[in-house]
Design an enzyme around this catalytic site. Sequence first.
Site, PDB file in Angstrom:
ATOM      1  N   ARG A  54      33.693  24.047   8.015  1.00 50.66           N
ATOM      2  CA  ARG A  54      34.041  24.483   9.366  1.00 50.66           C
ATOM      3  C   ARG A  54      32.843  24.746  10.076  1.00 50.66           C
ATOM      4  O   ARG A  54      32.576  24.407  11.203  1.00 50.66           O
ATOM      5  CB  ARG A  54      34.814  25.970   9.349  1.00 50.66           C
ATOM      6  CG  ARG A  54      36.171  25.971   8.954  1.00 50.66           C
ATOM      7  CD  ARG A  54      36.677  26.992   8.400  1.00 50.66           C
ATOM      8  NE  ARG A  54      36.322  26.611   6.741  1.00 50.66           N
ATOM      9  CZ  ARG A  54      37.092  26.123   5.887  1.00 50.66           C
ATOM     10  NH1 ARG A  54      38.224  25.770   6.368  1.00 50.66           N
ATOM     11  NH2 ARG A  54      36.634  25.875   4.722  1.00 50.66           N
ATOM     12  N   THR A  55      31.878  25.429   9.574  1.00 48.55           N
ATOM     13  CA  THR A  55      30.641  26.050  10.059  1.00 48.55           C
ATOM     14  C   THR A  55      29.708  24.649  10.302  1.00 48.55           C
ATOM     15  O   THR A  55      29.072  24.519  11.484  1.00 48.55           O
ATOM     16  CB  THR A  55      29.716  26.749   9.283  1.00 48.55           C
ATOM     17  OG1 THR A  55      30.787  27.837   8.540  1.00 48.55           O
ATOM     18  CG2 THR A  55      28.766  27.539   9.923  1.00 48.55           C
ATOM     19  N   LYS A  82      12.817  17.106  -5.786  1.00 48.49           N
ATOM     20  CA  LYS A  82      11.536  16.568  -6.271  1.00 48.49           C
ATOM     21  C   LYS A  82      10.848  17.855  -6.347  1.00 48.49           C
ATOM     22  O   LYS A  82       9.930  17.650  -6.658  1.00 48.49           O
ATOM     23  CB  LYS A  82      11.041  15.603  -5.480  1.00 48.49           C
ATOM     24  CG  LYS A  82      11.847  14.299  -5.221  1.00 48.49           C
ATOM     25  CD  LYS A  82      11.299  13.470  -4.472  1.00 48.49           C
ATOM     26  CE  LYS A  82      12.130  12.014  -4.290  1.00 48.49           C
ATOM     27  NZ  LYS A  82      11.384  11.524  -3.387  1.00 48.49           N
ATOM     28  N   ARG A 104      22.308  27.143   6.428  1.00 44.72           N
ATOM     29  CA  ARG A 104      22.934  27.845   5.299  1.00 44.72           C
ATOM     30  C   ARG A 104      22.298  27.826   4.178  1.00 44.72           C
ATOM     31  O   ARG A 104      21.806  26.826   3.658  1.00 44.72           O
ATOM     32  CB  ARG A 104      24.443  27.167   5.338  1.00 44.72           C
ATOM     33  CG  ARG A 104      25.177  27.842   3.972  1.00 44.72           C
ATOM     34  CD  ARG A 104      26.488  27.323   4.213  1.00 44.72           C
ATOM     35  NE  ARG A 104      27.288  28.203   5.105  1.00 44.72           N
ATOM     36  CZ  ARG A 104      28.562  28.120   5.399  1.00 44.72           C
ATOM     37  NH1 ARG A 104      29.229  27.514   4.443  1.00 44.72           N
ATOM     38  NH2 ARG A 104      29.025  28.881   6.088  1.00 44.72           N
ATOM     39  N   HIS A 132      26.883  36.472   8.027  1.00 43.85           N
ATOM     40  CA  HIS A 132      27.205  34.970   8.582  1.00 43.85           C
ATOM     41  C   HIS A 132      27.549  35.366  10.036  1.00 43.85           C
ATOM     42  O   HIS A 132      28.682  35.803  10.425  1.00 43.85           O
ATOM     43  CB  HIS A 132      28.564  34.862   7.933  1.00 43.85           C
ATOM     44  CG  HIS A 132      29.099  33.280   8.115  1.00 43.85           C
ATOM     45  ND1 HIS A 132      28.759  32.313   9.019  1.00 43.85           N
ATOM     46  CD2 HIS A 132      29.991  32.686   7.555  1.00 43.85           C
ATOM     47  CE1 HIS A 132      29.393  31.387   9.097  1.00 43.85           C
ATOM     48  NE2 HIS A 132      29.922  31.375   8.044  1.00 43.85           N
TER      49      HIS A 132
HETATM   50  N1   CP Z   1      34.086  30.273   7.105  1.00 46.78           N
HETATM   51  C1   CP Z   1      33.227  29.238   6.701  1.00 46.78           C
HETATM   52  O1   CP Z   1      32.007  29.467   6.780  1.00 46.78           O
HETATM   53  O2   CP Z   1      33.747  28.234   6.390  1.00 46.78           O
HETATM   54  P1   CP Z   1      32.886  26.820   5.994  1.00 46.78           P
HETATM   55  O3   CP Z   1      32.257  27.470   4.544  1.00 46.78           O
HETATM   56  O4   CP Z   1      33.730  25.802   5.599  1.00 46.78           O
HETATM   57  O5   CP Z   1      31.834  26.709   6.737  1.00 46.78           O
END
Ligand code: CP
Length: 309
Positions: A54-55, A82, A104, A132
């Site tokens: 999603r993100t 590496k 992320r 998040h």
């Molecule tokens: N909700 C969320 O962060 O989903 P993903 O891990 O699929 O990005």
Amino acid sequence: HRHLLGIEGLSPADITTLLDLAETYATANRGSTAPEPVLKGLTQINMFFEASTRTQASFELAGKRLGADVMNMAMQASSLSKGETLIDTALTLNAMHPDLIVVRHPQSGAVNLLASKVNCAVLNAGDGRHEHPTQALLDALTIRRRKGRLHRLTVAICGDIAHSRVARSNMILLGLMENRVRLVGPKTLMPSGLDQMVAETTDDMREGLKDADVVMMLRLQRERMDGGFIPSEREYYHRFGLDAEKLAYARPDAIVMHPGPMNRGVEIDGLLADDINHSVIQEQVEMGVAVRMAAMDLLARTLREARDA
Ligand code: CP
């Protein structure tokens, strides 16, 4: 703000400004109206050191809808394998003059560290158990649309709270906007040192869901349990899985949320997840694109102001 690293540090006014802008993007997206290309001429790099559906997809779509040049780094295939460090990787990309970096990372604090080393805007797409922020913002937008307000609501956040950056960002945001937050889950999956803004915790779903306006379910984050307590799925579903019987303790108009990825039959009954009378899970995904458009639009304005000064 130069970066979006967490909900911590934002004010209620910052949150309202972002959600109001996201609402206009949500309307445009639904009507397939092309928005102003406010990111035209800007370069956005997405660096995902941890799995995402999603993100990652919504940051990419959001950037493209606003006219940015979007590059997705395949981190598994990068020189990290590496032995290059996160910081050296970031400095290398920084030398290519991106404007926005979306990151992320599995380690809490990694995104803040990276932001201190680069001279572009950094957006946290989830770091370890820390924050998040765009998830909490898209959850807030979904709640505001469905409930008509974002204050004085009772919100039950249920499941693996201890390992969840989603729970943490939501707790901070919902507390800032003066909601009542209840944390519901096994004692072993409750964090220690909870923020003072959290009024209640319980390991009884029926007690936790009582009269809730919003029920937010979380996945068991086995990848972060590092050898600790791992409940059996059957036992967990029996005690903490959301089904119609437990949901009946919440308000009749309660909405059911889940940030995804969802494990049907573990934390939530599959039929309930699809029940459009309660479930807003697909709307959360939809709002994800609008919120990320708004977040990048606002950071781009700050970037331009700084460059014009
Ligand atoms: N909700 C969320 O962060 O989903 P993903 O891990 O699929 O990005």
